[in-house]
Design a protein around this motif. Structure first.
Motif, mmCIF file in Angstrom:
data_model
loop_
_atom_site.group_PDB
_atom_site.id
_atom_site.type_symbol
_atom_site.label_atom_id
_atom_site.label_comp_id
_atom_site.label_asym_id
_atom_site.label_seq_id
_atom_site.Cartn_x
_atom_site.Cartn_y
_atom_site.Cartn_z
ATOM 1 N N CYS A 126 12.117 -7.846 8.489
ATOM 2 C CA CYS A 126 11.875 -6.405 8.659
ATOM 3 C C CYS A 126 12.282 -5.631 7.414
ATOM 4 C CB CYS A 126 12.664 -5.879 9.844
ATOM 5 S SG CYS A 126 12.294 -6.724 11.372
ATOM 6 N N SER A 134 5.158 -0.460 -0.647
ATOM 7 C CA SER A 134 5.368 -0.979 -2.006
ATOM 8 C C SER A 134 6.716 -0.523 -2.553
ATOM 9 C CB SER A 134 4.246 -0.492 -2.929
ATOM 10 O OG SER A 134 3.003 -0.955 -2.449
ATOM 11 N N ILE A 162 5.465 -5.494 11.220
ATOM 12 C CA ILE A 162 6.321 -6.690 11.229
ATOM 13 C C ILE A 162 5.615 -7.876 11.907
ATOM 14 C CG2 ILE A 162 8.577 -7.624 11.910
ATOM 15 C CD1 ILE A 162 8.489 -5.333 9.676
ATOM 16 N N LYS A 205 -6.034 -5.708 14.170
ATOM 17 C CA LYS A 205 -6.274 -6.050 12.766
ATOM 18 C C LYS A 205 -7.689 -6.567 12.502
ATOM 19 C CE LYS A 205 -2.788 -8.974 12.140
ATOM 20 N NZ LYS A 205 -2.201 -9.171 13.479
ATOM 21 N N VAL A 362 -5.969 -10.064 3.988
ATOM 22 C CA VAL A 362 -4.569 -9.674 4.231
ATOM 23 C C VAL A 362 -3.626 -10.284 3.189
ATOM 24 C CG1 VAL A 362 -3.749 -11.505 5.823
ATOM 25 C CG2 VAL A 362 -2.964 -9.150 6.107
ATOM 26 N N LEU A 375 2.738 -5.325 -11.396
ATOM 27 C CA LEU A 375 3.922 -4.571 -11.860
ATOM 28 C C LEU A 375 5.066 -5.524 -12.201
ATOM 29 C CD1 LEU A 375 4.535 -1.526 -9.448
ATOM 30 C CD2 LEU A 375 3.944 -1.488 -11.864
#
Ligand SMILES: Cc1cc2nc3c(=O)[nH]c(=O)nc-3n(C[C@H](O)[C@H](O)[C@H](O)COP(=O)(O)OP(=O)(O)OC[C@H]3O[C@@H](n4cnc5c(N)ncnc54)[C@H](O)[C@@H]3O)c2cc1C
Length: 390
Positions: A126, A134, A162, A205, A362, A375
């Protein structure tokens, strides 16, 4: 055609044979129907646990199998090729156990790991919240120490997206113990059934519908002092260390899903005839399959390379980000091309490739989007340049 795998030892061959047998009998045959019905295959995880597959990279002392990460990831790849909800589920479970295994005290490890690794418990991790994805260090869920004069913590907040939310037996929680940015985050073990813990409805989903994804809500949840994993303020570091390994799990899932799509496309192209020829003999199709095979082999080599760094105790976070980025972008492309190879038959549920394409998406999002991976890689390059005095 399968892309050959390079395995380190005979034991790993035996392990993978066992895994393939188990997938062929108990995992792959039910994937399509359960995905269509949105059924979570909890009992499959119990079976994996009893077969010793839920604690592969962890020490034997508490029920793990002490396997190199390189071998564990190949098991994930095989499972994901059979059914992503199971491969990704195992990866998330392994991630959820990491803070106890790597940062827990001897007492915490002895108390928690046997059931975590033995198949009795399934974990959830979690970190994300509705307003912080992000930018995970901006999380707002609070764990207030010594609330009401008692020892321990009181937790309030909402975690979002989650995996295994509402279905897990324990929740590995990142929560804020002070306002000091990333340094104010701590990590906790929260058993399911703890008072004040509740769950949102499962998200509806695009794919991976058998894997439950839900909000996890903490409403005045009281935790004992022993629920803290590592030190207060160490949680963000623990969360990021866990994600380095988790991203390799996602890369392995991506290779598995792509491999499954590739095998379906190749078999179909060798059977299907148009204009009097097998479509595999048309250069336009043959080149697509050649690119798929090459990209899959490259992604597998990249995740294995990162895993070997980890197994050698060397820094591997940047290489893990590269593997996650490359493998999941590759998987999206390969599954999309597999649908193309099957033409109209690729777009319907009679063949698995439409499901694999929905599942691929996903993987570009979870455990750090692919922009976040860039990044991570870019920052490492900038650090290296600075250290080199450039
Ligand atoms: C099926 C599923 C399962 C998940 N399971 C879990 C789980 O078990 N545990 C958990 O904690 N989380 C889980 N997540 C959450 C997942 O990790 C987040 O969705 C992900 O980190 C992105 O966060 P976000 O959705 O808030 O998007 P945002 O962070 O809001 O990003 C939106 C867009 O902006 C881009 N972006 C953001 N910041 C930058 C930047 N600095 N530079 C360039 N682009 C940027 C992103 O790449 C993305 O394209 C899951 C998500 C899904 C969909």
């Amino acid at each position: 055609m399968t892309v050959e795998r390079v395995l380190p030892t005979g034991d790993a061959h035996d392990l993978l044979d066992l895994v393939r047998d188990l997938i062929g009998k108990e995992v792959a045959p039910r994937a399509a129907a359960d995905e269509s019905a949105g059924r979570f295959p909890r009992e499959v995880f119990t079976t994996l646990g009893r077969a010793g597959l839920l604690g592969l990279p962890y020490p034997e002392e508490h029920g793990g199998a002490a396997q190199p990460y390189e071998v564990y990831l190949q098991v994930i790849e095989e499972l994901a090729a059979g059914w992503l909800a199971v491969g990704l589920g195992l990866s998330v479970h392994t991630l959820s156990c990491f803070p106890v295994a790597a940062y827990g005290t001897a007492e915490q490890r002895a108390a928690l790991l046997p059931e975590m690794l033995g198949g009795e418990w399934l974990g959830a991790y979690c970190l994300s919240e509705p307003q912080s994805g992000s930018d995970a260090a901006a999380l707002a869920t609070r764990a207030v120490p010594g609330d009401g004069g008692s020892a321990g913590y009181t937790v309030d907040g909402v975690k979002a997206w989650i995996t295994h939310g509402g279905a897990a037996d324990f929740y590995t929680l990142m929560a804020r113990t002070s306002a000091d940015g990333a340094r104010g985050i701590s990590c906790f073990h929260v058993p399911a059934g703890t008072e004040g813990l509740s769950f949102g409805a499962p998200e509806r989903k695009m794919g991976m519908r058998s894997s439950p994804t839900a909000q996890v809500r903490f409403d005045g949840v009281r935790l004992a002092p022993e629920a803290l994993l590592g030190s207060e303020g160490e949680g963000f570091r623990i969360a990021m260390a866990a994600l380095d390994g988790g991203r390799l799990g996602i890369a392995a899932c991506a290779v598995g899903v792509a491999q499954a799509a590739f095998e379906t496309a190749t078999a179909y192209a060798a059977e299907r005839r148009q204009f009097g020829s097998r479509i595999i003999d048309f250069q336009g199709v043959g080149f697509m399959l050649a690119d798929m095979a090459t990209q899959i082999a490259a992604a597998r080599a990249l995740y294995l390379d990162a895993a070997r760094l980890r197994d050698a105790g060397r820094p591997y976070g940047t290489r893990a980000a590269m593997a996650k980025l490359f493998a999941t972008d590759m998987c999206m492309k390969v599954t999309t091309d597999a649908v193309q190879v099957l033409g109209g038959y690729g777009y319907v549920e009679d063949f698995p490739v439409e499901r694999l394409m929905r599942e691929a998406k996903v993987l570009q999002i979870v455990e750090g989007t692919n922009q976040v991976q860039r990044l991570v890689i870019g920052r490492a390059l900038a650090r290296d340049a600075e250290n080199a005095g450039r």
